[in-house]
Design an enzyme around this catalytic site. Sequence first.
Site, PDB file in Angstrom:
ATOM      1  N   CYS A  40       2.802 -18.224  -6.088  1.00  0.00           N
ATOM      2  CA  CYS A  40       3.515 -18.163  -4.806  1.00  0.00           C
ATOM      3  C   CYS A  40       2.568 -18.478  -3.648  1.00  0.00           C
ATOM      4  CB  CYS A  40       4.229 -16.829  -4.652  1.00  0.00           C
ATOM      5  SG  CYS A  40       5.607 -16.970  -3.498  1.00  0.00           S
ATOM      6  N   ASP A  75      12.573  18.350  -3.094  1.00  0.00           N
ATOM      7  CA  ASP A  75      12.485  17.537  -1.877  1.00  0.00           C
ATOM      8  C   ASP A  75      13.848  17.560  -1.189  1.00  0.00           C
ATOM      9  OD1 ASP A  75      10.036  16.766  -2.825  1.00  0.00           O
ATOM     10  OD2 ASP A  75      10.619  14.708  -3.355  1.00  0.00           O
ATOM     11  N   HIS A 130       7.409 -16.541  -9.319  1.00  0.00           N
ATOM     12  CA  HIS A 130       6.621 -15.416  -9.859  1.00  0.00           C
ATOM     13  C   HIS A 130       6.854 -15.280 -11.367  1.00  0.00           C
ATOM     14  CE1 HIS A 130       5.442 -13.471  -5.990  1.00  0.00           C
ATOM     15  NE2 HIS A 130       6.465 -14.174  -5.556  1.00  0.00           N
ATOM     16  N   GLU A 142       5.199 -13.688 -13.431  1.00  0.00           N
ATOM     17  CA  GLU A 142       4.835 -12.338 -13.901  1.00  0.00           C
ATOM     18  C   GLU A 142       6.041 -11.419 -14.051  1.00  0.00           C
ATOM     19  OE1 GLU A 142       4.217 -13.601 -10.936  1.00  0.00           O
ATOM     20  OE2 GLU A 142       4.192 -12.111  -9.323  1.00  0.00           O
ATOM     21  N   TYR A 169       0.835  -1.216   0.000  1.00  0.00           N
ATOM     22  CA  TYR A 169       0.000   0.000   0.000  1.00  0.00           C
ATOM     23  C   TYR A 169       0.859   1.250   0.000  1.00  0.00           C
ATOM     24  CZ  TYR A 169      -4.424  -2.367   0.761  1.00  0.00           C
ATOM     25  OH  TYR A 169      -5.543  -3.131   0.612  1.00  0.00           O
ATOM     26  N   GLU A 184      17.057   7.409 -13.543  1.00  0.00           N
ATOM     27  CA  GLU A 184      15.855   8.104 -13.103  1.00  0.00           C
ATOM     28  C   GLU A 184      15.997   8.451 -11.630  1.00  0.00           C
ATOM     29  OE1 GLU A 184      12.329   5.608 -13.386  1.00  0.00           O
ATOM     30  OE2 GLU A 184      11.259   6.978 -12.052  1.00  0.00           O
ATOM     31  N   GLU A 239      15.205  15.260   0.562  1.00  0.00           N
ATOM     32  CA  GLU A 239      15.940  13.999   0.409  1.00  0.00           C
ATOM     33  C   GLU A 239      16.529  13.776  -0.986  1.00  0.00           C
ATOM     34  OE1 GLU A 239      13.003  11.391   1.971  1.00  0.00           O
ATOM     35  OE2 GLU A 239      11.813  11.391   0.128  1.00  0.00           O
TER      36      GLU A 239
HETATM   37  N1  GLN Z   1       4.084 -15.615   2.307  1.00  0.00           N
HETATM   38  C1  GLN Z   1       4.523 -16.710   1.508  1.00  0.00           C
HETATM   39  C2  GLN Z   1       5.966 -17.080   1.771  1.00  0.00           C
HETATM   40  O1  GLN Z   1       6.711 -16.289   2.290  1.00  0.00           O
HETATM   41  C3  GLN Z   1       4.312 -16.429   0.027  1.00  0.00           C
HETATM   42  C4  GLN Z   1       5.127 -15.300  -0.490  1.00  0.00           C
HETATM   43  C5  GLN Z   1       4.654 -14.741  -1.816  1.00  0.00           C
HETATM   44  O2  GLN Z   1       3.524 -14.954  -2.230  1.00  0.00           O
HETATM   45  N2  GLN Z   1       5.515 -13.990  -2.493  1.00  0.00           N
HETATM   46  O3  GLN Z   1       6.385 -18.156   1.471  1.00  0.00           O
END
Ligand code: GLN
Length: 536
Positions: free
Chosen positions: A385, A151, A511, A513, A58, A144, A153
Site C-alpha cells: 500500500c 466497565d 493488503h 496480509e 497506537y 466476544e 460501557e
Molecule cells: N496513505 C496512503 C493512502 O491513503 C496509503 C494507505 C495505506 O498504506 N493503507 O493511499
Amino acid sequence: MSKKETKYIFVTGGVTSSLGKGIVSASLGLLLKSRGFKVTIQKLDPYINIDPGTLNPYEHGECYVTDDGAETDLDLGHYERFLDAPTSQNNNVTTGKIYQTVIEKERKGDFLGKTVQVIPHITNEIKRRIKMLSKKDYDIIITEIGGTVGDIESLPYIESVRQLQWELGKTNSMVIHLTLLPYLASSGELKTKPSQHSVRQLMESGVQADVLVCRTEYTIPKEQKAKLAQFCNVSLGNVIECIDMETIYEVPLYLQKQNFDEVVLKELNLQPGKESNLKEWKTFLKKYKNPKRSVEIALVGKYVSLQDSYKSIAEAFIHAGADMETEVRIKWVYSGDIEVEGAEKLLQNVDGILIAPGFGDRGIEGKIQAAKYARENKIPLFGICLGMQIMTIEFARNVLNLAKANSMEFDTSTPDPVIALMEEQKNVVDKGGTMRLGAWKCVLKQGSKLAEIYGAKTISERHRHRYEFNSDYKKDFEDHGLMPTGHNPETGLVETLELKDHPFYIGVQYHPEYKSTVATPHPLFKAFIAAATKGK
Ligand code: GLN
C-alpha cells in the site's frame, strides 16, 4: 440444523483487559469448525467510535479490513486466520454503530413517540446485531464482548446477553468467562479471588458464567481449580486452564487437551460428533517450531514500537514461513531512524525489506531511502500500500529524474504527483469509512512475476487507501523498467508494480496480509521469503 437452532456462545472477560479473548474465541471456533460445525465469530466493541478506521494504531493496534470493506478490530484478523473463513461488516459491532442506528430510527420517527432508552432500545439493537448473523445458517455464533466485566460501557452488552439467554432458553446459549489468576511470587501462589469477584460481578447483572477459562503463568493446582468451581458456580470440568504459550497457535491444542470443545458442546446440548481433526494445524505448528533455515526481514514503518500495528503482516510471515520451513525474524525499523542514521547502517544485514502501509508524512523520507537502498543493492523489497507508493516516488525521483516527485498526500503542490488522490476521493470530507475499502479485482499481466506467483490471471485482494498510482506517468515508468503489472478491470487503476532485472522488487496497492491464514498462507509472502532466502 435449521436456522432456529443456531446456538450462541458469549465470551466475556474479567479482572484485566488484554487476556486474549480473541485468541480463545478463535481457538474455540477452530475446534468446533473442525468437528463439522458451521461457526462464525463476532466482536462487540464497547467504544463510541463507529469503527476503528479512524483510530490511531497506537491506540488500538491494526485496523483489519474485511472483504465487504468494513474497517474492524484486529481480533477479526485472528478469527479469519484461525477459521480460514472470511468475516464481514456484521462480525464487528461498536457502541457507535448501535447508537447511530437507534438515533437514525428515532429521527425517522420509528419509535412512534416513545422515549428512547438504553433498555429496551439500545439492548434490542445489540440483540438484533447478534442475531443477524444467524441468517447465514451458522450452527454456532461466538460473540466476544470487548472490555472487562464491570466497565460502565460494557453494561448494555452484558444486559443484552442476559436478555438473549432468557429469550433463547438455557440450552441454546452459554457464557464463557475469561479470567486471570495472578501469581504471587512471595507466597508462590496463584490467586483465585479476582476471578471470584469478576464472576460475582457478572452474576450481579444476571449472567452466570458456564465455563471459566483461566489465564495463568503456571499450572493451576487441583485445589485451586476446585475452589474456583465451587465459588464461581461451575462444574469442575468447566474450569479450563489457559497457560501462557510460546505461540498463539498452540492455544487451540492446549484447550482441546482439556476437552474444552466437548465441555462447550455439552453446555449447548449438542452432540459432540467426531473428534476434531487438527492434523494440518499440527503440521503447521511442527514446521513453525522446527524451521530448517532463517531469514531476517526489516519491516520499515512508523508504528514499529507497537507491533500490533502490523499484526496481519507479522502473522502472514508466520504462516508463509512455516509453510516454507523458514523462520522469519522481523527487524522492526522505524523509518524516522533511517532519516537520521542512513539506510545502509540499519538495513545492510537484512535479507529482505518490507515497506509497511501507513498514513501521514512522518518518516516518509526514511522509507524512500529504504526503497532506494533495496533497489540499488538488489535486496528483495516488498511494498504494501503506502509501501508501493513509496517505491513509485523513489523511482520517479532517482530514475525518472523528477526530483520533486511526491504523493499528493505529502505535498499538494508537487510538480510531479506520481501518487495522486483518486478521482472519487476528491470531494470526500468525512474521514471515517470513506477510503477505497474491501475486496477489488485485479487482473495480472500475462508473463509477469506476479501472475507467476499467484498462478492466476485474476485475483481479489483487500484495499484501504485514498491515493493511487498516477496513470499519467505509466509509460515513463514502464520505459524505465518499473512495470505496472496488475490493474483493476473496471477502473484501470494500477494495483501492482514490479521492477525488471531485480530478484524481487514488488509493490502492491492492496493488503495481501489480510488474506493470509494458517491453512492458506499467502503466495506473495511465500515468494518474498523465497527471494530473501535465495539472496542470503
Ligand atoms: N496513505 C496512503 C493512502 O491513503 C496509503 C494507505 C495505506 O498504506 N493503507 O493511499
